[in-house]
Design an enzyme around this catalytic site. Structure first.
Site, PDB file in Angstrom:
ATOM      1  N   GLU B  67       0.807  -1.219   0.000  1.00 48.06           N
ATOM      2  CA  GLU B  67       0.000   0.000   0.000  1.00 48.06           C
ATOM      3  C   GLU B  67       0.836   1.263   0.000  1.00 48.06           C
ATOM      4  O   GLU B  67       0.517   2.239  -0.683  1.00 48.06           O
ATOM      5  CB  GLU B  67      -0.958   0.008   1.196  1.00 48.06           C
ATOM      6  CG  GLU B  67      -2.140  -0.958   1.081  1.00 48.06           C
ATOM      7  CD  GLU B  67      -1.790  -2.408   1.338  1.00 48.06           C
ATOM      8  OE1 GLU B  67      -0.621  -2.685   1.701  1.00 48.06           O
ATOM      9  OE2 GLU B  67      -2.668  -3.276   1.185  1.00 48.06           O
ATOM     10  N   HIS B 134     -10.897  -5.982   9.439  1.00 46.91           N
ATOM     11  CA  HIS B 134     -11.678  -5.808   8.207  1.00 46.91           C
ATOM     12  C   HIS B 134     -12.956  -5.019   8.464  1.00 46.91           C
ATOM     13  O   HIS B 134     -13.952  -5.182   7.760  1.00 46.91           O
ATOM     14  CB  HIS B 134     -12.028  -7.163   7.578  1.00 46.91           C
ATOM     15  CG  HIS B 134     -10.842  -7.901   7.027  1.00 46.91           C
ATOM     16  ND1 HIS B 134      -9.956  -8.573   7.825  1.00 46.91           N
ATOM     17  CD2 HIS B 134     -10.395  -8.064   5.754  1.00 46.91           C
ATOM     18  CE1 HIS B 134      -9.020  -9.125   7.075  1.00 46.91           C
ATOM     19  NE2 HIS B 134      -9.257  -8.835   5.807  1.00 46.91           N
TER      20      HIS B 134
END
Ligand SMILES: Cc1ncc(C[n+]2csc(CCOP(=O)(O)OP(=O)(O)O)c2C)c(N)n1
Ligand SMILES: [Mg+2]
Lengths: 332, 331
Positions: B67, B134
């Site tokens: 990322e 998540h």
């Protein structure tokens, strides 16, 4: 090299035990997948189907005092460290009796007392942490070792590289591994790295590396043993690349249409359980009725786990508030 | 492609995001996408399904799992004139790119005048059994970093219009899209091109008695509570912030000046959250018009738990809003 020749270096009982853990891992994860399909397990389910030999091999090669920072396809490591099928299934079902008491799900479990670090989704996050655990051993002059890994995908992250570098610079007693299962979710290796083998990354950090057949539990075990011995002897870290193939989808909701069927068919022939069975027969280690006996035992252990997990209570809402802060620091 | 929906058809929140990307890519060839599994796979949530075939591999890039790397690359490409839109597979993983976002993207223009027109799409929020890694609502981290714009739509209309505005904006924008809403919220969208300007709140329900200031999935919770309360004669006003930075102070103030009662509702945990800032501003600027204490409804200060009873306890509920509104209405 002939598998049977090298496998002779492994004690008969050790090899038989590894075979049983392969079977238990497979049976447990198959059961988890079935529960997921029935809608009984919510959230994500990631299995090590076809890759069981990696965790079973390396966890068997470690001493009890050593630390494992497992990857998300390392179910065998939990079993070998004494996590029961009941505890594990309770974790998947979000029950209070699971290692995370319902706070986290699936393979995101850990236990400092059993020397297993809790997995962090953010891939490779635990690798610098593993190096730090090894640093503690080095500072205290202990002969303990840390075994930690990630996937091929995870080796793209900075944390992987920072851990590799630090471990090498300080010659830390850690073995870092990558399960190279050809894909990171849907992304094939060629879009992840421009090198033919993940192990090439080790050179850049001045660390020895080895490629290992990740489907051959004997090879995983023996190579891990050597790397662990090196670390224990103060010779520093080793990087191991376990070549394997992800045989299921990324998680159980993913049909993985992006994986060529032919590739799966080829790898199916290299199924770690199949290979180990052949090996046991070849070495004459499996007595009459042995496989049937293992069948039975594994099935019973999984079903006992299901029963335990199903009968376990769910946590109650306010339990969410517990445990944000520590009242004491446990260590292992 | 499913993004070519008829204008009279209902469009889901997810499809609205897809449409915005598709239209902006067609309209402006500088716009391109990067992220994990967005190409061949069409994204973990299938937002970019078919995009690779339509736009090719140099406008839909499957990246390595890194990322910080692809956000940094987006910053560089943006400064060279492209308009990258990057996808976090889950908003939770934005922490891996924190440094690039807060130190490079957020500060470039202030420090040396270089604009960074990137959009970071971040599927956030709970209610989906995702557990601690998540389900996060990480907007609070970025709320405190000057130089970033933050948006969080609650409807397909806003989702589409705000994404288009974000892509056209010359600043780094983090676009928080709520996973829980993807397939649950649908509406008919205008046929013609439209944007929802950044920085403008929207009153999703006009009411006179109590203001609920909120955003994201919580907007729908507030609307549900409003229905229950309407039966009791309590008239809730629901102000959807839509843009979190720069946020629409005027819209908040004018609602609270009318109702004299304020509930601030969010899904990010309470301490140091966006609600704290809004509460402080109301106390500073609207003290005279308040007829009761400012109330914050937000999850406790813990990670988002996995197990269903824990997550249900953790997340704000309609009943929390209903009882808070009753108390306030009684002042
Ligand atoms: C930092 C980060 N970004 C994205 C994800 C989402 N994600 C989970 S697993 C995965 C692919 C992992 O691939 P690999 O490391 O090869 O492991 P494998 O699952 O193949 O064993 C992705 C993208 C994540 N967990 N962490
Ligand atoms: Mg992989």
């Amino acid at each position: 090299m002939d598998v049977a020749v090298t496998a002779k270096e492994i004690k008969r009982d050790d090899l038989l035990q590894m075979y049983q853990y392969l079977r238990l891992t497979r049976a447990l994860e198959d059961r988890i997948t079935a529960l997921y399909r029935q809608g009984r397990i919510v959230g994500g389910v990631y299995t090590s189907h076809g890759m069981e030999a990696i965790a079973v091999g390396y966890a068997s090669a470690l001493e009890r005092d050593d630390i494992i920072a497992p990857f998300h396809r390392d179910m065998g490591a939990f079993l070998i460290r004494g996590f029961t099928t009941g505890e594990i299934l309770a974790q998947y079902l979000g029950k209070r009796t699971g290692p995370s008491k319902g706070k986290d799900g699936n393979v995101h479990m850990g236990d400092i007392k059993r020397g297993v670090f809790g997995f962090v989704s953010h891939l490779a996050d635990n690798l610098p942490v593993a190096a730090g655990a090894a640093l503690a051993f080095k500072i205290r002059g202990e002969s303990r070792v840390v075994f930690a890994g990630t996937g091929d995908g995870g080796t793209s992250r900075g944390d992987f590289h920072e851990a590799m570098n630090f471990a090498a610079v300080r010659k830390l007693p850690v073995v870092l591994f990558c399960n190279n299962n050809q894909y990171a979710y849907s992304t094939p290796l060629r879009l992840q790295m421009a090198i033919p083998n993940v192990v090439d990354r080790a050179k850049a950090y001045g660390m020895p590396g080895e490629i290992v057949d990740g489907n051959d539990v004997a090879a995983v075990y023996l190579t891990a043993k050597r790397a662990i011995a090196r670390a224990r002897a103060g010779e520093g870290p080793t990087f191991l690349e376990f070549k394997t193939m992800r045989m299921h989808g990324h998680s159980e909701h993913d049909p993985a249409k992006y994986v060529p069927r032919k590739l799966l068919e080829e790898w199916k022939k290299k199924d770690p359980i199949l290979i180990t069975e052949q090996l046991l027969k070849q070495l004459g280690y499996a007595e009459e009725g042995y496989f049937q006996e293992v069948d039975e035992r594994v099935k019973n252990e999984v079903e006992a786990g299901v029963e335990f997990a199903e009968q376990s209570p769910l946590p109650e809402g306010p339990e969410v508030l517990e445990g944000v802060f520590a009242t004491r620091a446990d260590s292992h | 492609m499913k993004t070519m929906a008829q204008a009279t058809e209902e469009v889901s929140y997810l499809e609205a995001i897809s449409q915005a990307l598709d239209e902006e890519m067609t309209e402006d060839e500088r716009v391109f996408l990067m992220g994990e599994d967005i190409g061949t796979y069409g994204g973990a949530f299938k937002i970019t399904e078919g995009f690779l075939q339509k736009y090719g591999e140099w406008r839909v890039l499957d990246t390595p799992l890194a990322e910080s790397g692809f956000v940094g690359a987006a910053i560089g490409a943006a400064m060279m004139g492209l308009r990258p839109v990057v996808e976090m597979q889950f908003a939770d993983f934005i922490s891996c790119a924190f440094d690039q976002i807060t130190e490079v993207a957020a500060k470039n223009h202030y420090r040396w005048g270089a604009a960074v027109p990137i959009v970071i799409r971040a599927p956030f929020g709970g209610g989906v059994h995702g557990g601690p890694f998540h389900s996060e609502c990480p907007e609070g981290w970025f709320f405190h970093s000057p130089g970033l714009k933050l948006v969080a739509p609650s409807t397909p209309y806003d989702a589409k219009g705000l994404l288009k505005a974000a892509i056209r904006d010359p600043n780094p924008v983090i676009y928080f899209e709520h996973k829980f809403l993807y397939r649950r919220i649908k509406s008919v969208l205008p046929k013609e091109d439209f944007v929802v300007p950044l920085g403008k709140a929207d009153v999703k329900r006009v009411g006179n008695d109590v203001s609920v200031i909120t955003y994201g999935a919580m907007v729908h919770l507030a609307l549900e509570a409003a229905q229950t309360l309407a039966n009791e004669g309590i008239d809730l006003e629901v102000v959807d912030l839509r843009t979190l930075i720069p946020f629409d102070k005027e819209a908040i103030y004018s609602s609270v000046r009318k109702t004299s009662k304020a509930i601030i509702l969010h899904e990010d945990n309470k301490t140091g959250g966006i609600g704290a800032e809004i509460a402080a501003l109301l106390a500073e600027d609207c003290f005279d018009c308040l007829d009761g204490p400012i109330v914050r409804i937000a999850p406790p200060d813990t990670p988002v738990p996995f197990s269903t009873p824990l997550e249900e306890f953790f997340l704000p509920k309609t009943s929390d809003i209903v009882s808070a509104a009753r108390k306030l209405a009684a002042y």
